[in-house]
Design a protein around this motif. Structure first.
Motif, mmCIF file in Angstrom:
data_model
loop_
_atom_site.group_PDB
_atom_site.id
_atom_site.type_symbol
_atom_site.label_atom_id
_atom_site.label_comp_id
_atom_site.label_asym_id
_atom_site.label_seq_id
_atom_site.Cartn_x
_atom_site.Cartn_y
_atom_site.Cartn_z
ATOM 1 N N GLN A 168 -13.799 -6.291 11.450
ATOM 2 C CA GLN A 168 -13.328 -6.542 10.086
ATOM 3 C C GLN A 168 -12.599 -7.869 10.028
ATOM 4 O O GLN A 168 -12.109 -8.384 11.029
ATOM 5 C CB GLN A 168 -12.413 -5.433 9.577
ATOM 6 C CG GLN A 168 -11.022 -5.421 10.216
ATOM 7 C CD GLN A 168 -10.177 -4.238 9.801
ATOM 8 O OE1 GLN A 168 -10.640 -3.108 9.807
ATOM 9 N NE2 GLN A 168 -8.930 -4.490 9.458
ATOM 10 N N ARG A 217 -9.544 -6.599 0.045
ATOM 11 C CA ARG A 217 -10.523 -6.139 1.038
ATOM 12 C C ARG A 217 -10.963 -4.737 0.614
ATOM 13 O O ARG A 217 -10.634 -3.737 1.245
ATOM 14 C CB ARG A 217 -9.881 -6.122 2.435
ATOM 15 C CG ARG A 217 -10.895 -6.100 3.585
ATOM 16 C CD ARG A 217 -10.210 -5.859 4.910
ATOM 17 N NE ARG A 217 -9.644 -4.514 4.987
ATOM 18 C CZ ARG A 217 -8.659 -4.142 5.790
ATOM 19 N NH1 ARG A 217 -8.100 -5.007 6.596
ATOM 20 N NH2 ARG A 217 -8.211 -2.905 5.787
ATOM 21 N N THR A 261 0.837 -1.191 0.000
ATOM 22 C CA THR A 261 0.000 0.000 0.000
ATOM 23 C C THR A 261 0.874 1.243 0.000
ATOM 24 O O THR A 261 1.694 1.431 0.903
ATOM 25 C CB THR A 261 -0.919 0.027 1.238
ATOM 26 O OG1 THR A 261 -1.718 -1.153 1.249
ATOM 27 C CG2 THR A 261 -1.822 1.251 1.213
ATOM 28 N N GLY A 285 -9.616 -9.690 7.297
ATOM 29 C CA GLY A 285 -8.719 -9.442 6.174
ATOM 30 C C GLY A 285 -7.690 -10.541 6.073
ATOM 31 O O GLY A 285 -7.570 -11.379 6.973
ATOM 32 N N TYR A 333 0.928 5.295 0.364
ATOM 33 C CA TYR A 333 0.061 6.240 1.082
ATOM 34 C C TYR A 333 0.675 7.624 1.031
ATOM 35 O O TYR A 333 1.856 7.809 1.330
ATOM 36 C CB TYR A 333 -0.104 5.777 2.536
ATOM 37 C CG TYR A 333 -1.033 6.613 3.370
ATOM 38 C CD1 TYR A 333 -2.353 6.830 2.971
ATOM 39 C CD2 TYR A 333 -0.603 7.178 4.570
ATOM 40 C CE1 TYR A 333 -3.212 7.585 3.759
ATOM 41 C CE2 TYR A 333 -1.455 7.927 5.352
ATOM 42 C CZ TYR A 333 -2.758 8.131 4.939
ATOM 43 O OH TYR A 333 -3.615 8.882 5.709
ATOM 44 N N ASP A 368 -13.674 -3.051 0.631
ATOM 45 C CA ASP A 368 -14.581 -2.229 1.439
ATOM 46 C C ASP A 368 -14.067 -2.001 2.856
ATOM 47 O O ASP A 368 -14.746 -1.415 3.686
ATOM 48 C CB ASP A 368 -15.980 -2.852 1.484
ATOM 49 C CG ASP A 368 -15.972 -4.267 2.052
ATOM 50 O OD1 ASP A 368 -14.906 -4.710 2.539
ATOM 51 O OD2 ASP A 368 -17.025 -4.934 2.002
ATOM 52 N N GLY A 369 -12.839 -2.488 3.140
ATOM 53 C CA GLY A 369 -12.255 -2.287 4.457
ATOM 54 C C GLY A 369 -12.779 -3.216 5.525
ATOM 55 O O GLY A 369 -12.359 -3.143 6.678
ATOM 56 N N CYS A 370 -13.688 -4.139 5.172
ATOM 57 C CA CYS A 370 -14.350 -4.965 6.181
ATOM 58 C C CYS A 370 -14.351 -6.442 5.840
ATOM 59 O O CYS A 370 -14.178 -7.282 6.721
ATOM 60 C CB CYS A 370 -15.786 -4.472 6.376
ATOM 61 S SG CYS A 370 -16.745 -5.417 7.581
ATOM 62 N N ASN A 376 -8.285 0.142 -1.727
ATOM 63 C CA ASN A 376 -8.076 -0.068 -0.297
ATOM 64 C C ASN A 376 -6.801 -0.867 -0.054
ATOM 65 O O ASN A 376 -5.901 -0.888 -0.881
ATOM 66 C CB ASN A 376 -9.314 -0.734 0.337
ATOM 67 C CG ASN A 376 -9.547 -0.271 1.761
ATOM 68 O OD1 ASN A 376 -8.776 -0.541 2.659
ATOM 69 N ND2 ASN A 376 -10.633 0.473 1.946
ATOM 70 N N LYS A 377 -6.735 -1.551 1.076
ATOM 71 C CA LYS A 377 -5.529 -2.279 1.477
ATOM 72 C C LYS A 377 -5.767 -3.789 1.360
ATOM 73 O O LYS A 377 -6.799 -4.245 0.918
ATOM 74 C CB LYS A 377 -5.159 -1.922 2.921
ATOM 75 C CG LYS A 377 -4.892 -0.447 3.150
ATOM 76 C CD LYS A 377 -4.470 -0.192 4.592
ATOM 77 C CE LYS A 377 -4.155 1.272 4.828
ATOM 78 N NZ LYS A 377 -3.672 1.535 6.197
ATOM 79 N N ASN A 378 -4.753 -4.558 1.795
ATOM 80 C CA ASN A 378 -4.902 -6.010 1.970
ATOM 81 C C ASN A 378 -5.007 -6.793 0.667
ATOM 82 O O ASN A 378 -5.811 -7.729 0.573
ATOM 83 C CB ASN A 378 -6.123 -6.312 2.841
ATOM 84 C CG ASN A 378 -5.791 -6.448 4.315
ATOM 85 O OD1 ASN A 378 -6.402 -7.212 5.028
ATOM 86 N ND2 ASN A 378 -4.813 -5.691 4.784
#
Length: 498
Positions: free
Chosen positions: A380, A346, A295, A382, A297, A348-350, A327-329
């Motif tokens: 969450q 992931r 990621t 992940g 940033y 949607d972050g969840c 997003n991340k992951n």
């Protein structure tokens, strides 16, 4: 009850003595003032100041004169503005000016955590049952800026882990920008970064379907020069920042793996390179390559990126595209499945999603794979790195976030030829932060970015409260038995619900 898991008596801690010499620039006008002050010194005065500096800092950096000369050369445009002939500067004046535009940065003074682990390309001179690995870490220094660093480790036939001590020096890589850009993909990514659409349309119309960095830079500079709106002028810079997200880096062959740091380079990663998930990828012809998703940033925008290397000396870096590259992951499977690249994400972050693609850098149509099910992951779920292939299916380590924002690790089992099908998920966490692990930079967090199987044990390197790193292992057969058993229980519970 939770499975029995063995924590290894190995701890890798951050070391504030690990420093790099970075370019230091305090503004255009102040920089010119510094140069003018130094230029008032004669040759003897310059030597008296720089000589002890070289003696002092040569003990802390592999080639401090090369660094200072490089940093001085970054100021050539200022010398031109000051009507100073750069080529006529003496050796000592160049080094001295370079020293005023250099500062030391401790890359891991705050934390050293979130590891991934892969086979070392060099497996020579080992005994039966031994394995040499490379571990990547997220190193955090001043200003919470993250970078990627490495250590080499040896796992013996009893699964004892020895992390090889780091060397005395750290080197940043040489940056190479020789990418050829695909216009369609480039400007799709530019729209996602919310660059002014009018500026994007203007520049897009001036480019061929495939273009090089130098050509884009020339067009941007020319277009910016005639732009009268100061707000829009910044938009041209943003396009160049995006182009800077594609690059290659090359480390000197005389560096140890622990000497190499991948530090934020482009503007879109200036606040950090986070949580690299390395994987050894097997092509269908039997050849291998190492990939890592990470990621980038910039303080506001998250940009998933892909890193590629064969030898950990030369790296290619590029952004990832598509609705699934958000997003991340993101974590790549170690081989194609049914002719497709496969990625966990992931978006949607969840929840965990799975994606398939013909191209490794384009990810569309994410499919929901997992939602939080148990109390310890209600916030969450992940992934914690690339899934690992076994005869029973793909082992995917997950993290769950529960009450008091406590992070725990768990494991799921995915169908081998159709990983969109979950066939097992632990009903209890595999690893929970204990009393010794819960205190740190971010309390109550354990986290991993990748694991391996060795001697039929799953070895998980994991970060401790976003501060340091340790290792744990569990019997693979016992883990799979529990996954299948819990999977059957979960299926019955779901059937009753339906």
């Amino acid at each position: 009850m939770r499975l029995s898991i063995e924590r290894k008596p190995v701890r890798v801690n951050p070391d504030p003595k690990r420093v790099i010499a970075r370019f230091f620039f305090n503004g255009h006008d102040r920089a010119k003032e510094v140069i003018q002050r130094v230029m008032q010194l004669n040759e003897d005065q310059a030597f008296e100041i720089i000589s002890p500096l070289l003696q002092e800092y040569s003990k802390r950096h592999r080639n401090i004169t090369r660094v200072l000369n490089r940093h001085c050369s970054k100021l050539k445009n200022l010398f031109t503005e000051l009507n100073i002939d750069y080529d006529s500067l003496s050796t000592y004046l160049r080094l001295l000016i370079g020293s005023y535009f250099t500062h030391e940065y401790s890359i891991e003074s705050a934390a050293f955590f979130n590891p991934s682990i892969v086979d070392d390309p060099d497996q020579g001179d080992l005994e039966d049952g031994e394995r040499r690995v490379i571990i990547s870490f997220r190193a955090v220094g001043e200003g919470h800026i993250s970078s990627i660093t490495f250590r080499r480790a040896l796992i013996d036939k009893y699964n004892n882990i020895t992390v090889i001590p780091a060397g005395d020096y750290i080197d940043e890589a040489e940056i190479v920008r020789n990418a050829v850009y695909n216009k369609k993909l480039f400007f799709e990514k530019a729209v996602v970064t919310q660059i002014n659409i009018d500026v994007l349309n203007e520049i897009e119309g001036k480019l061929d379907q495939h273009f090089e960095y130098a050509n884009l830079r020339r067009i941007l500079i020319d277009s910016q020069a005639v732009q009268k709106d100061d707000v829009k002028k910044l938009e041209y810079d943003k396009i160049l920042w995006l182009a800077d997200s594609y690059y290659e880096i090359v480390f000197s062959l005389d560096t140890d793996i622990s000497d190499r740091v991948i530090f934020p380079i482009s503007e879109y990663e200036r606040k950090g390179i986070e949580d690299a998930r390395f994987v050894k990828f097997y092509h269908e012809d039997g050849s291998t390559v190492y990939y890592a998703t990470y990621t980038a940033y910039d303080g506001a925008l998250i940009m998933p990126k892909l890193l590629q290397t064969n030898d950990f000396y030369n790296f290619k870096i590029m952004p990832l595209y598509g609705d699934g590259a958000q997003n991340k992951n993101l974590a790549l499977f170690p081989r194609k499945i049914n002719g497709k690249y496969v990625m966990i994400s992931r978006i949607d972050g969840c929840n965990n999603y799975i994606m398939y693609s013909d191209k490794i850098n384009i990810w569309e149509k994410p499919i929901e794979l997992q939602r939080p099910k148990f109390a310890w992951e209600f916030v969450q779920i992940g992934n914690c790195g690339s899934p690992i292939e076994t005869k029973a299916g793909w082992l995917m380590i997950t993290h769950g976030v529960g009450p008091m924002r406590k992070y725990v690790l768990s494991v799921s089992l995915l169908k081998l030829d159709d990983p969109a099908v979950e066939i097992g998920r632990l009903r209890e966490p595999l690893l929970v932060p204990n009393a010794e692990e819960r205190e740190g930079y971010v309390p109550n967090v354990i986290y991993s970015c990748g694991a391996i199987i060795h001697n039929n044990k799953l070895i998980i390197p994991y970060g401790l409260s976003d501060y340091s790193t340790s290792f744990a292992e569990v019997e693979v057969d016992a883990l799979i038995d529990r996954l299948l058993s819990d999977g059957a229980i979960n299926k019955k519970a779901n059937d009753k619900t339906i």
